[in-house]
Write a protein that holds these residues in place. Structure first.
Motif, PDB file in Angstrom:
ATOM      1  N   ASN B   4      31.525  23.750  42.041  1.00 54.46           N
ATOM      2  CA  ASN B   4      30.330  24.473  41.591  1.00 54.46           C
ATOM      3  C   ASN B   4      30.523  25.945  41.843  1.00 54.46           C
ATOM      4  O   ASN B   4      30.971  26.355  42.917  1.00 54.46           O
ATOM      5  CB  ASN B   4      29.115  23.994  42.388  1.00 54.46           C
ATOM      6  N   LYS B   5      30.152  26.712  40.856  1.00 53.00           N
ATOM      7  CA  LYS B   5      30.225  28.164  41.033  1.00 53.00           C
ATOM      8  C   LYS B   5      28.821  28.699  41.283  1.00 53.00           C
ATOM      9  O   LYS B   5      27.852  28.234  40.688  1.00 53.00           O
ATOM     10  CB  LYS B   5      30.807  28.804  39.772  1.00 53.00           C
ATOM     11  N   LYS B   6      28.727  29.677  42.157  1.00 55.01           N
ATOM     12  CA  LYS B   6      27.396  30.202  42.468  1.00 55.01           C
ATOM     13  C   LYS B   6      27.373  31.711  42.294  1.00 55.01           C
ATOM     14  O   LYS B   6      28.295  32.409  42.740  1.00 55.01           O
ATOM     15  CB  LYS B   6      27.029  29.859  43.909  1.00 55.01           C
ATOM     16  N   ASN B   7      26.315  32.181  41.653  1.00 55.01           N
ATOM     17  CA  ASN B   7      26.181  33.637  41.528  1.00 55.01           C
ATOM     18  C   ASN B   7      25.420  34.170  42.748  1.00 55.01           C
ATOM     19  O   ASN B   7      25.046  33.412  43.643  1.00 55.01           O
ATOM     20  CB  ASN B   7      25.499  34.004  40.211  1.00 55.01           C
ATOM     21  N   ILE B   8      25.171  35.466  42.700  1.00 53.15           N
ATOM     22  CA  ILE B   8      24.571  36.114  43.882  1.00 53.15           C
ATOM     23  C   ILE B   8      23.167  35.551  44.196  1.00 53.15           C
ATOM     24  O   ILE B   8      22.815  35.343  45.350  1.00 53.15           O
ATOM     25  CB  ILE B   8      24.540  37.653  43.682  1.00 53.15           C
ATOM     26  N   LEU B  11      23.573  32.135  45.726  1.00 51.90           N
ATOM     27  CA  LEU B  11      24.122  32.261  47.091  1.00 51.90           C
ATOM     28  C   LEU B  11      23.008  32.550  48.093  1.00 51.90           C
ATOM     29  O   LEU B  11      22.879  31.885  49.128  1.00 51.90           O
ATOM     30  CB  LEU B  11      25.150  33.397  47.125  1.00 51.90           C
TER      31      LEU B  11
END
Lengths: 187, 445
Positions: B4-8, B11
């Motif tokens: 999974n990728k998380k943006n700011i 986060l």
């Protein structure tokens, strides 16, 4: 097991023992909220104190329909907003159409502590901090934020993008993360 | 592997959405203090309203009483005057109406019955006698008398009303004076004639003495249980003190009076074998264990050390005990503002009264002495005391009238604080107090 309904009922009747119990039940959660909206612990304590006094004086208005924690949280956020409005003048900011969004994998950010992120939020300029908190963490829309802060939706969006840029830069600089970026248009 | 990728936003949302941290412990004390302050303001507002209401009621009662006492002689004087004015009419043989009536001994009744004849007499020439011997009145005269009837009723009503206030008084013996010839007494006879104790024209002093002030003093005993040294080695004991002050009372009815004033009341508590601990730079006596929360007036905070202790640079870290097994003497003084009512049983020289009421106790003194093996090592004050504490009291007053105006009294009185004198949750000290108040009161006109 804490019987929250009973405690709330007693608080409505003004029982000081129930007030103590209610405070100790929610103090740490609400202090966490207040810390995000403040520049330091002292300001957070002021908000928490004022917020809890409002909770106890207005608890009679709470209709036991929704979440009590949500109601309390809204009081804390409103208290923070009022403090912000008192202490900060809103300046128009330059409109930003787009910015570069960084994305990181879960395992990459696993080591970042909440305290480090809290410190970054606290260091944001007040108006960016308010909008970022309300949008990214509380989940309010730009329209709602505009009404709450008495600013336009566009100003809210611009404040948010500036907050994101500052925070993103800090995260990359402090934790040495890769800039796995994509261009994003504000919406 | 897909991750999974998380943006700011994500986060911060993930890491701070449910972020919790314990606030500093003193924050709750601040909040409590603020809430107490708000309660106090509300209570004060209530007291203010109650005081205003009490003053209005007192003013109304005082006004009503004064109206009664001042109007009474006027009515009586009017009665006398009218009666004397009627005397010739009563005795006049030509009076066609009153000649058949027996004259009432009650002058007030006579006031009502005498008035119409005055009119009749004035018009007596117009009365004619019929052949059958009945008197007839001309039309105009009948109207005239009819028009008078309501007035007669009014006068009778007034007379009855006035009479109701004079039932307990000696009647004015004016009619016999008017009818009978005044006997001529010799000086000796006059001396021997018993005089009425009270007359309407000189009202009795007792009924006028509504206000009185009283000074009283008493030893004051505060309830406590002497607990033998337990696990924490402390025991608590309340000592005898003095109480006294001045009160003013107002008699609102025959046997009922209300009073208020200022009294001084003190508590003195001794605690033995108590350690002191450093808390945030202050030195506090150890809080009582939960089961003893009712025994102790509150923790003592050190304000000044003796020279000897100050020289030793006391304290050694957050958890180290600084002073062991100290004896504490706490003195807490209140100025008591009572609002009480008294019901008096009997009106003889010796009388008994039942009294009860409520008081606001304003904190005016707070001292503590800390000693070690009999030597004073520090002084301080009891922490977290409330500025105002409410109490209720009840007593039985035994009074003896030394003169018409001066009364000596003894009153055993119990007082109970209605809530804890401390704001601290760990302390639940709302003691009872007992005193035998000896007092001297003076009645005013």
């Amino acid at each position: 097991m804490v019987n929250l309904e009973e405690i709330i009922r007693k608080c409505k009747a003004g029982h000081s023992k129930a007030q103590t119990e209610l405070y100790h039940h929610f103090a740490s959660k609400m202090y966490g909220v207040c810390l995000r909206y403040s520049k330091d612990a002292t300001e957070a304590e002021d908000i928490l104190q004022e917020g809890f006094i409002r909770v106890f004086t207005k608890i009679g208005q709470f209709e036991s329909k929704g979440s009590f924690e949500g109601w309390m949280r809204r009081i804390m956020v409103n208290t923070a907003l009022e403090k912000f409005r008192k202490n900060n003048h809103l300046f128009p900011v330059e409109d930003m159409k787009s910015y570069e969004t960084a994305e990181w994998a879960d395992d990459t950010i696993a080591g970042i502590s909440a305290n480090d992120l809290l410190k970054m939020i606290q260091e944001l300029p007040p108006r960016y901090k308010m909008v970022f908190n309300l949008y990214a963490i509380e989940g309010y829309s730009h329209q709602e934020i505009g009404e709450m802060m008495k600013i336009s939706e566009g100003t809210s969006k611009s404040n948010l993008s500036r907050a994101r840029i500052i925070l993103q830069k800090k995260v990359i600089d402090n934790f040495g993360l890769d800039k796995n970026t994509t261009a994003t248009t504000l919406c | 592997m897909l991750t999974n990728k998380k943006n700011i936003d994500q986060l911060f949302q993930e890491k701070l959405g449910d972020y919790e941290k314990n606030p500093p412990f003193y924050l709750w004390k601040n909040i409590q203090g603020n809430l107490d302050q708000q309660r106090k303001i509300k209570r004060l507002a209530w007291f203010r309203r109650a005081a205003v209401a009490a003053v209005v009621v007192m003013a109304f009662l005082a006004g009503w009483m004064m109206t009664q006492t001042s109007s009474l002689p006027e009515q009586q004087q009017a009665g006398n005057y009218e009666t004397h004015q009627q005397v010739p009419a009563v005795t006049a043989p030509a009076d066609p109406v009153t000649s058949n009536e027996t004259v009432a001994a009650d002058p007030l009744k006579s006031l009502a019955t005498f008035a119409p004849p005055r009119i009749a007499i004035s018009k007596s020439e117009t009365i004619e006698k019929t052949a059958s011997g009945d008197f007839i009145l001309s039309e105009t005269e009948e109207e005239l008398l009819n028009s008078f009837k309501p007035k007669k009723d009014v006068i009778e009503q007034v007379a009855n009303w006035v009479k109701s206030f004079t039932d307990n008084s000696e009647p004015i013996d004016t009619v016999p004076v008017a009818i009978k010839k005044e006997p001529v007494y010799t000086a000796r006879e006059q001396r021997d004639i018993p005089q009425p104790q009270t007359t309407l024209n000189t009202p009795g002093k007792a009924s006028q003495q509504r206000w009185s002030i009283k000074g009283e003093i008493s030893p004051l005993f505060t309830s406590s249980e002497k607990i033998p040294s337990g696990s924490n080695g402390s025991d608590y004991q309340s000592n005898e003190t003095l109480s006294g002050g001045m009160t003013a009372s107002y008699k609102v009815a025959k046997n009922f009076s209300v009073k208020s004033g200022l009294l001084f009341a003190k508590m003195n508590q001794s605690t033995r074998n108590t350690p002191f601990v450093p808390v945030n730079g202050d030195y506090l006596s150890m809080a009582p264990p939960r089961e003893k929360a009712k025994m102790m007036a509150g923790q003592v905070m050190v304000k000044t050390f003796s020279d000897r202790l100050a020289a030793q640079a006391p304290g050694g870290g957050e958890n180290s005990y600084f002073m062991y097994n100290n004896d504490i003497s706490q003195e807490i003084s209140y100025l008591e503002i009572p609002v009480a009512a008294t019901y008096q049983l009997g009106e003889k020289k010796f009388h008994v009264g039942l009294s009860g009421g409520m008081s606001a106790n304003v904190l005016v003194g707070n001292r503590a002495t800390i000693s070690e093996n009999g030597t004073r090592v520090a002084s301080g004050a009891t922490a977290d005391l409330r500025d105002v504490v409410l109490s209720g009291s009840a007593g039985i007053e035994f009074g003896y009238d030394i003169t018409d105006r001066i009364t000596i009294s003894v009153e055993p009185r119990v007082k109970r604080y209605l809530h804890s004198i401390s704001k601290n949750d760990a302390v639940n000290f709302n003691p009872s107090q007992f005193g035998i108040y000896t007092g001297l009161s003076y009645k005013f006109n």
